[in-house]
Scaffold this active site. Sequence first.
Site, PDB file in Angstrom:
ATOM      1  N   TYR A  37      10.237 -12.340 -13.286  1.00 38.60           N
ATOM      2  CA  TYR A  37       9.103 -11.443 -13.025  1.00 38.60           C
ATOM      3  C   TYR A  37       7.945 -11.741 -13.981  1.00 38.60           C
ATOM      4  O   TYR A  37       6.782 -11.832 -13.562  1.00 38.60           O
ATOM      5  CB  TYR A  37       9.567  -9.998 -13.173  1.00 38.60           C
ATOM      6  CG  TYR A  37       8.542  -8.962 -12.792  1.00 38.60           C
ATOM      7  CD1 TYR A  37       8.242  -8.715 -11.448  1.00 38.60           C
ATOM      8  CD2 TYR A  37       7.885  -8.217 -13.765  1.00 38.60           C
ATOM      9  CE1 TYR A  37       7.299  -7.756 -11.100  1.00 38.60           C
ATOM     10  CE2 TYR A  37       6.946  -7.255 -13.423  1.00 38.60           C
ATOM     11  CZ  TYR A  37       6.661  -7.029 -12.085  1.00 38.60           C
ATOM     12  OH  TYR A  37       5.725  -6.077 -11.739  1.00 38.60           O
ATOM     13  N   SER A  40       6.235 -14.933 -12.985  1.00 35.19           N
ATOM     14  CA  SER A  40       5.420 -14.788 -11.773  1.00 35.19           C
ATOM     15  C   SER A  40       4.095 -14.097 -12.082  1.00 35.19           C
ATOM     16  O   SER A  40       3.044 -14.483 -11.564  1.00 35.19           O
ATOM     17  CB  SER A  40       6.189 -14.010 -10.693  1.00 35.19           C
ATOM     18  OG  SER A  40       6.329 -12.640 -11.018  1.00 35.19           O
ATOM     19  N   ALA A  70       0.801  -1.237   0.000  1.00 39.52           N
ATOM     20  CA  ALA A  70       0.000   0.000   0.000  1.00 39.52           C
ATOM     21  C   ALA A  70       0.828   1.279   0.000  1.00 39.52           C
ATOM     22  O   ALA A  70       0.306   2.335  -0.337  1.00 39.52           O
ATOM     23  CB  ALA A  70      -0.937   0.003   1.206  1.00 39.52           C
ATOM     24  N   SER A  71       2.095   1.177   0.370  1.00 38.92           N
ATOM     25  CA  SER A  71       2.886   2.405   0.493  1.00 38.92           C
ATOM     26  C   SER A  71       3.634   2.761  -0.782  1.00 38.92           C
ATOM     27  O   SER A  71       4.295   3.801  -0.847  1.00 38.92           O
ATOM     28  CB  SER A  71       3.877   2.277   1.658  1.00 38.92           C
ATOM     29  OG  SER A  71       4.715   1.151   1.473  1.00 38.92           O
ATOM     30  N   GLY A  72       3.547   1.909  -1.823  1.00 39.60           N
ATOM     31  CA  GLY A  72       4.173   2.229  -3.101  1.00 39.60           C
ATOM     32  C   GLY A  72       3.323   3.168  -3.922  1.00 39.60           C
ATOM     33  O   GLY A  72       2.259   3.633  -3.484  1.00 39.60           O
ATOM     34  N   ASN A 124      -1.467  -6.300  -4.358  1.00 42.55           N
ATOM     35  CA  ASN A 124      -0.666  -5.357  -5.122  1.00 42.55           C
ATOM     36  C   ASN A 124       0.832  -5.520  -4.867  1.00 42.55           C
ATOM     37  O   ASN A 124       1.648  -5.144  -5.693  1.00 42.55           O
ATOM     38  CB  ASN A 124      -1.111  -3.924  -4.765  1.00 42.55           C
ATOM     39  CG  ASN A 124      -0.214  -2.870  -5.373  1.00 42.55           C
ATOM     40  OD1 ASN A 124      -0.104  -2.766  -6.596  1.00 42.55           O
ATOM     41  ND2 ASN A 124       0.443  -2.074  -4.527  1.00 42.55           N
TER      42      ASN A 124
END
Length: 244
Positions: free
Chosen positions: A151, A154, A14-16, A86
């Site tokens: 990446y 994934s 959430a902090s990105g 996320n």
Amino acid sequence: MIDFKNKKIIITGASGGIGRSLVEKFVNLNGNVLATGTKIEKLENLKNDFPSINILKFDISEQSKIEEFIENANDKLSGLDVLINNAGINFDNLSLKMKYDEWKKVIDINLGSTFFLTKYAIKKMLKNKYGRVVNITSIVGHTGNIGQANYSASKAGIVGMTKSLAIEYAKKNITLNCVSPGFIKSQMTDNISDNMKDFLSSRIPMSKLGTGEDVANSVAFLSSDAASYITGETIHVNGGMYMA
């Protein structure tokens, strides 16, 4: 109009950049939000900006503690209606140079932890006979990209996993969908050269980078009752760079 009044929502990562846009969107739509991430300072700053939210520090790489995290989040929210997966990491490298840990860590966190977060969230949603899960993937999960075999794998795996779980829980009033961003304006893209920005924009039919809000708009739609008959799908938010 979409409204998340009385809906309890977990947002990981959430902090990105995109995470903050997600928090802002769901708060503005009256959701009861729990924001989680690995850095308490960033979470506290987020709460200063959005005082109504709950925050809970957690590292999703600690898979043995994910069930406990969902329990704690459920207790803080007094229920769980929506999960937004996320959070994720990347360790880019050309395939011949990619180390075992670079491969394993990205797969374990991006795909493995997303699965276990979803699994334990669904256990809560089944009791309510209602749930929405939205997984943030990436354009490279569909197109591939040099130096991002781990990446890309994934993120492609998340799409397949989401479809499988969507089938499993379609009759339980639980939907699972993906939002796949392309190039999104962020702190990282702010630091690249103007020439690189021009190059990136030249690959996008709309000739501009997207924003966190562009992503959040699609996530909010899929999380809402307006999308109650949509499951197992991916919305591509990329300005036309990839058209499925």
